[in-house]
Design a protein around this motif. Sequence first.
Motif, mmCIF file in Angstrom:
data_model
loop_
_atom_site.group_PDB
_atom_site.id
_atom_site.type_symbol
_atom_site.label_atom_id
_atom_site.label_comp_id
_atom_site.label_asym_id
_atom_site.label_seq_id
_atom_site.Cartn_x
_atom_site.Cartn_y
_atom_site.Cartn_z
ATOM 1 N N GLY A 295 -3.042 -23.726 67.802
ATOM 2 C CA GLY A 295 -2.985 -24.573 68.979
ATOM 3 C C GLY A 295 -4.078 -25.619 68.920
ATOM 4 O O GLY A 295 -5.225 -25.325 69.242
ATOM 5 N N THR A 298 -6.960 -26.586 71.783
ATOM 6 C CA THR A 298 -7.398 -25.444 72.588
ATOM 7 C C THR A 298 -8.654 -24.863 71.943
ATOM 8 O O THR A 298 -8.934 -25.111 70.783
ATOM 9 C CB THR A 298 -6.327 -24.352 72.636
ATOM 10 O OG1 THR A 298 -6.079 -23.909 71.301
ATOM 11 C CG2 THR A 298 -5.045 -24.880 73.228
ATOM 12 N N GLY A 301 -7.550 -21.457 69.841
ATOM 13 C CA GLY A 301 -6.412 -21.618 68.935
ATOM 14 C C GLY A 301 -6.774 -21.630 67.459
ATOM 15 O O GLY A 301 -6.209 -20.856 66.677
ATOM 16 N N LEU A 366 6.715 -25.637 69.858
ATOM 17 C CA LEU A 366 5.508 -25.185 70.548
ATOM 18 C C LEU A 366 4.330 -26.079 70.177
ATOM 19 O O LEU A 366 3.414 -25.628 69.497
ATOM 20 C CB LEU A 366 5.171 -23.759 70.099
ATOM 21 C CG LEU A 366 5.560 -22.555 70.932
ATOM 22 C CD1 LEU A 366 4.964 -21.328 70.299
ATOM 23 C CD2 LEU A 366 5.147 -22.673 72.364
ATOM 24 N N GLY A 368 1.770 -26.757 71.450
ATOM 25 C CA GLY A 368 0.467 -26.180 71.783
ATOM 26 C C GLY A 368 0.109 -24.969 70.935
ATOM 27 O O GLY A 368 -0.907 -24.337 71.176
ATOM 28 N N GLU A 372 -0.256 -21.767 73.354
ATOM 29 C CA GLU A 372 0.745 -22.155 74.339
ATOM 30 C C GLU A 372 1.843 -21.105 74.407
ATOM 31 O O GLU A 372 2.333 -20.779 75.489
ATOM 32 C CB GLU A 372 1.345 -23.510 73.998
ATOM 33 C CG GLU A 372 2.152 -24.089 75.136
ATOM 34 C CD GLU A 372 2.951 -25.310 74.719
ATOM 35 O OE1 GLU A 372 2.452 -26.099 73.905
ATOM 36 O OE2 GLU A 372 4.082 -25.452 75.215
ATOM 37 N N GLN A 375 0.625 -18.412 76.553
ATOM 38 C CA GLN A 375 0.638 -18.817 77.956
ATOM 39 C C GLN A 375 2.044 -18.760 78.528
ATOM 40 O O GLN A 375 2.259 -18.325 79.651
ATOM 41 C CB GLN A 375 0.080 -20.242 78.098
ATOM 42 C CG GLN A 375 -1.441 -20.290 78.007
ATOM 43 C CD GLN A 375 -1.953 -21.703 77.850
ATOM 44 O OE1 GLN A 375 -1.178 -22.634 77.641
ATOM 45 N NE2 GLN A 375 -3.264 -21.844 77.952
ATOM 46 N N ARG A 376 3.024 -19.222 77.713
ATOM 47 C CA ARG A 376 4.408 -19.202 78.200
ATOM 48 C C ARG A 376 4.861 -17.782 78.474
ATOM 49 O O ARG A 376 5.506 -17.506 79.488
ATOM 50 C CB ARG A 376 5.334 -19.838 77.157
ATOM 51 C CG ARG A 376 5.281 -21.332 77.190
ATOM 52 C CD ARG A 376 6.421 -21.909 76.398
ATOM 53 N NE ARG A 376 6.169 -23.311 76.108
ATOM 54 C CZ ARG A 376 6.998 -24.079 75.422
ATOM 55 N NH1 ARG A 376 8.117 -23.563 74.949
ATOM 56 N NH2 ARG A 376 6.729 -25.326 75.196
ATOM 57 N N ARG A 379 3.267 -16.549 81.602
ATOM 58 C CA ARG A 379 3.890 -17.145 82.787
ATOM 59 C C ARG A 379 5.219 -16.454 83.096
ATOM 60 O O ARG A 379 5.563 -16.237 84.251
ATOM 61 C CB ARG A 379 4.120 -18.639 82.548
ATOM 62 C CG ARG A 379 3.612 -19.495 83.689
ATOM 63 C CD ARG A 379 3.797 -20.956 83.366
ATOM 64 N NE ARG A 379 2.923 -21.396 82.298
ATOM 65 C CZ ARG A 379 3.265 -22.311 81.374
ATOM 66 N NH1 ARG A 379 4.483 -22.833 81.382
ATOM 67 N NH2 ARG A 379 2.414 -22.682 80.453
#
Lengths: 399, 343
Positions: A295, A298, A301, A366, A368, A372, A375-376, A379
């Motif tokens: 990532g 970040t 990452g 992706l 990110g 990421e 994070q997905r 979420r």
Amino acid sequence: MMGLTKKDFTLLIIVACLAIFAPFILNPFPEGSAMAQFNAGYPDLMQRLVIFGIFAIGFNILFGLTGYLSFGHAAFLGVGSYAAIWMMKLLTMNVIPAIIVSVAVAGLFSLLVGWISLRRSGIYFSILTLAFAQMSYALAYSVLTPITGGETGLQPKYTDPRILDGALEPGQTPRANLFGLDMKQSFELEVADWVFTFNAGYYVAAAVMLIAFYLSIRIFRSPFGLMLRAVKSNQQRLNYTGLNSKPYTLAAFVISGMYAGLAGGLLVAMDTQVGAERMFWTASGEVVLMTILGGAGTLIGPILGAGFIKYFENIVSKINESILHQWFAFMPDGIEDFLVAIVYPFIGKGWHLTLGIIFMLVVIFLPGGLVEGGQRVARLFKRKKPADDKPDGKTTPAE
Amino acid sequence: MDAIILQILNGLDKGSAYALIALGLTLIFGTLGVVNFAHGALFMIGAFCAVTVSKFLTLSHTIIDDTQKDFLGNPLKVEVPYIYDIFGQATGDAIIDWAVPISILFAIPVMVFIGFAMERGLIKHFYKRPHADQILVTFGLAIVLQEIIKYFYGANPIPTPAPEAFRGSFDFGAAMGFDANTIIYPYWRLVYFAFSALIIGAVFAFLQFTTFGMVVRAGMADRETVGLLGINIDKRFTIMFGIAAAVAGLAGVMYAPINSPNYHMGMDFLVLSFVVVVVGGMGSLSGAVLAGFLLGILESFASMSAVLEALPGINQIIIYLVAIIILLTRPRGLMGRKGVMEE
């Protein structure tokens, strides 16, 4: 704490814990069990994980913040390595001067390369850095043989002058140390079937990595880091406001070059040898892969990416056909052979194929990186329990 | 004098390879605006088309030959290509000997198909994304392609002979009135040069004299306006991508006899051909060709022993040096148009 927000401090603590307890975390399977081959807790690999983590953290400061895609960072790693090994040959086998000089020399070299390359942006910048790196590789490989050892590379010998150390017995191999603490020295802890190795070199490298990580957090959160982000989002507009962005990008380039030099110096400190292949452009490509995979932009990452790739390189590449047959042995013969035939191209010697495919998927879906992705997923799980989300009435401001 | 001629000739075939790859690269960049790091992989796939065809033609089975005896008097086992069974030995030999030209016929549809698939399947989605993303995704694709080749063909270089008629060398020295044996040059390299000149000429003629080429050139200049005129420019650009892939592939097919193909030859050539594109001028077709030959010849001059004595190792870095100097003094490249990608 330490000038960090609570969230960043937590992240730093997590990384520190991971680094300190890596010999346990990376050794989850008991010795001698079928899964023991997935253990990554041996010193050589752990050192590589953190050293390439440093390399990727540094690359991320340039690419993640400013968006300048350099394809020549292996050159700084190589220059740092050569500087370190010369310190070991001339001065002392203590790693401190080697590491300091490798950072300084890589910094100077990246100042030169950056000063020239940063006159162009976008694809031209990438190709300029690529050209510089390939040139350094060619020079190290052939022309500068007296300094770099050419294709045989360099390693310390007992005949080297080494001003600060005493003379060695003939035939004795000089070993890197930190004020007498041998880098290769390990302490092994046996608990039931597990063997945990605590290696001096690894902990030195991990300590350096934590400092490097802390510095990178500070850079990310500083006004300087903000300026670099502004360069990434729209350099033209930034220039119109009357700001000269060049000093900022150059500073980012030099900082990331120094990180690469630091990684190079540490590589030498751990394993006292250098070869020119370290500077080949595919090595620069590797750090790009690490950063993007984890990532770009970040904080954590690049470390994840470096860990991921080095783990694959050392563990997955060792799996061969017979091990696969063992895995699928519980299935009927025909299906077993079929499964082995399908899986085999992607592991063992073919692990680059898996890496390439994962990398492409990350770039496409992706941007990110793994962070990421995480994070997905997080979420996704949060959404299932919306009640947990609202209790204190906090809302995130719209951007 | 003869040394200079020899170096120019030596530079021509390397320059031809650079020019052909760079031509495709700049074609893709000029039409689609995409920086294709997988172009070297296309070159490599072309070379492996040649390997595949020659392997296929020489597929053999073992028979016991009663006419030949070993020293104990037992009949010998010999490998006989299947193609002998069908066509007889004389015709079979003739076919095997023409493996390279046959691979050209084989490579064109394969490469065009790969080009189409790449553009439609992957590159199409990256037009609007930044150049860095395009570089990254094509870099990933290059890794995947080269690993696939490595899986099927192994990591070792695979020798692929040139046709019988073009083996051996041509004595330029005798032909041009110098001493014999001073300028000797393998025939296949001459063929390679002639072939690449032909391909380059064909691409230029195609773009210059056909309606299709005219539309593509118009699209290169201003894609939106051409689209507004009701022309399906995307379809044409896809076709151009196929053509660029075929050009790279053919360069690879013909290069196979010069240097045994291996799975990383694409990456080796890629960096150099990008440098060539930049020196020639991003998006300038004639610039790419000119710079390709120029740098190829320059490289071979730099490898002369007299030059190497004065400046050791210069042959390995000359191209990069030239590229850095050109980029800094004339960022648009030798023949780049003003304003195109100058920043």
